[in-house]
Design a protein around this motif. Sequence first.
Motif: not given
Length: 813
Positions: A379-386, A506-517
Amino acid sequence: MSILITNYDALLIVGDFNFHVDNQCDQKVKEFMNLLDSFDLRQLVNQPTHKAGHTLDLVITKGLKVDIKQVIDTGLSDHFLLLFNIEIMIENTHEKHIVKKRFFDSSATLKLTNILTNQSVYSANYNSEENVNSKVERFNTKVRAAVDIVAPEKTVKKSSSIVIPWKTQRVSDLKRTCRRAERKWRKTKLTIDYEILKVKITEYNNTVRLERRCYFSKIINNNASNPRVLFSTIDHLLNPGNSKECLLSTSSKTCEAIAVFFNQKINDIRNNIVYLPNTKDPPKPQYSIINKLESFTRIDLPDLHKIISQMKPSTCALDPIPTNFFKEVSGVLIDNVLDIVNSSLDTGVFPDCLKTAVIKPLLKKNNLDPSALENYRPISNLPFLSKILEKAVIMQLNEHLNKHAILDKFQSGFRTNHSTETALVKVVNDLRVNADRGHLSVLILLDLSAAFDTIDHNILKNRLSQWVGLSGSVLNWFESYLAGRKFFVSCGNYNSKTHDILYGVPQGSILGPLLFSIYMLPLGQIISGHNVSYHSYADDTQLYLSIAPDDPKSLDSLTQCLTCISEWMNSNFLKLNKEKTEILVIGNNGYNEAIRNKLDALGLKVKSEVKSLGVTVDCNLNFKSHINKITRTAFFHLRNIAKVRPLISSKDAEKLVHAFVFSRLDYCNALLSGLPKKDINRLQLVQNAAARILTRKRKSEHISPVLMSLHWLPVSFRIDFKILLMVYKALNNLAPSYISECLTPYIPNRNLRSSTECLLRIPRAKLKRSGEAAFCCYAPKIWNSLPVGIRQANTVEHFKKLLKTHYFNMAFS
């Protein structure tokens, strides 16, 4: 059973049931076993228990480990004697371990605000030309120093024994008072001392009830919109031993072993891919990108406030301040955050210190071996500012993608107005239409191994440039975003070394799923080129092909399509897992067995049912297995709710019912249209049990008045409500285009009054079960039956209100 199952975690039911369960062809036996399955009950006897050779003395269990030892003919009866053992495990551990924790009291927010206001986050010699990396590091250092003053990190001993969280200081004081009063009464035996003791005990019990109710009410209200957090909290309170956290003996060496395992897993997958460098992508679609996205637009304070308010309050170990406190003191930090975000957007640089992820190992299931590393999920956690910065970017990227219609029409993952339900409605509608035409359908669910983690960065950059039209500082920003990624594993107070992430989004990111699409854009054209239908949701891709009775060779196009898909995935470093790829043959005609044999010969496993996007689809599209699963899961949650029901108010209990039960009854219930009433009644049992738990009504009381008092629509009406809401959105451009295409407005040949009533054309269907249950037939039928005023509602909320009133009157009139 629907009442009994909500009151007990463990059940043992034995006796002579007079069902010959050994006769699987008996329809009553099928229904009986199906009923047991829906309540998650297991029947353990699988040998004759009667002199006639039938099995009718049964041992039915739930939540118990039962071992059938012997079945003996004693000669005392025509029934045999069953001997079995029951094993009950009781765990009681009081192990203590040391943890580091910050304690934020009620005045922490005010203190932190004052400190951050009195000393600027940036130093007096702040340089506006300073690079974004320095700005983020300075910001984190200053904020972390302020937090250390308000709530310094302390080392405490945490016990694994059960803790009573609502045991406040007042409760403890009253308990001591009761003990003193009890000791005095036992010593004096005076009536006055006994009366004082009763008063103290009453006061203590009332206080405990009040504190418990306040405690649960706070949890429920804070997480009413987050069922996952709500469930984990309630489950931890009710079942403190069921923790899925890392159960290995925690140490830095253990964390390093887990990190190496996770990293090596991705390397092994990529190394096992037979790379085909000469495989070319299909030509880009004929959309015209007039204006390429060359630079981002700077965001303003209102936009940033909106972004922060919409973010989930999840905290990463690398955050200088817990997210919930960040939101509370954001007023004094907002200018600095805005400067960091805009600096990153202007320069096309993603800050290096925001590229490190903290990996928390989570045991996939409680019954798995905790010593095996493959049983853990990272389970990946990224900084909130990211995440704030990613949110600012994804808003502008989505606007560009939607403006030029770049994303695949049949990709429903993480897109506005799209969902798993709209995707499944489209697929199931097509399958039912095929069955109505007398055709077979072959449904294939592709499975990719660690798809998000094996993506090649160079190929992704090419997609962003050539397929999406990114250039300039925007393309530079994404290159910076993907490069230099790192991670480390954290278990308790121990961490692994930092490891590089060379592949994947990046897992746990907001952009990750869209970049995969975006990475998967060419796949849709490859599938369409073989005249095979498909639908995707992120990395879940479904292929389905209609096979006419007089054209069994059409299956060849599907096999050719699978070959091309496999070659394309190999050339793009994606691993198609053929062992987990599932196939379902839907329909029943003379070629059914021949199709199955041909698929088996190709090494593809044909199953009687598959799980797609959380819904179990069977070869007859009757969804019986799916309904059974919903029932089992719902009654599990109802048992938990029944345990805490005496401790909470009716209002809070209803929130739990909606979060845990109705969320499952309503999930993809649009697929259940046209099913037999007896199958829907099984879901109605769940709703009835929930209503009785909530209102504390006896099982003998009639349920309709109870549902009416709660303003709950019965299950059959909830299904129609969902379908009609989808139709309304489709007619008002609030649904995916593939849903709108299933509906055809009714246009009479001449000018009639009905031409202005917003009616839909009802296609003709041959088969009642398949054709009339299809969305394109069933939805127009119930839509046209609505009063005109409801169909012509101005807004979605107005439509919901009118429709619920209409159905409420129909259900309880």
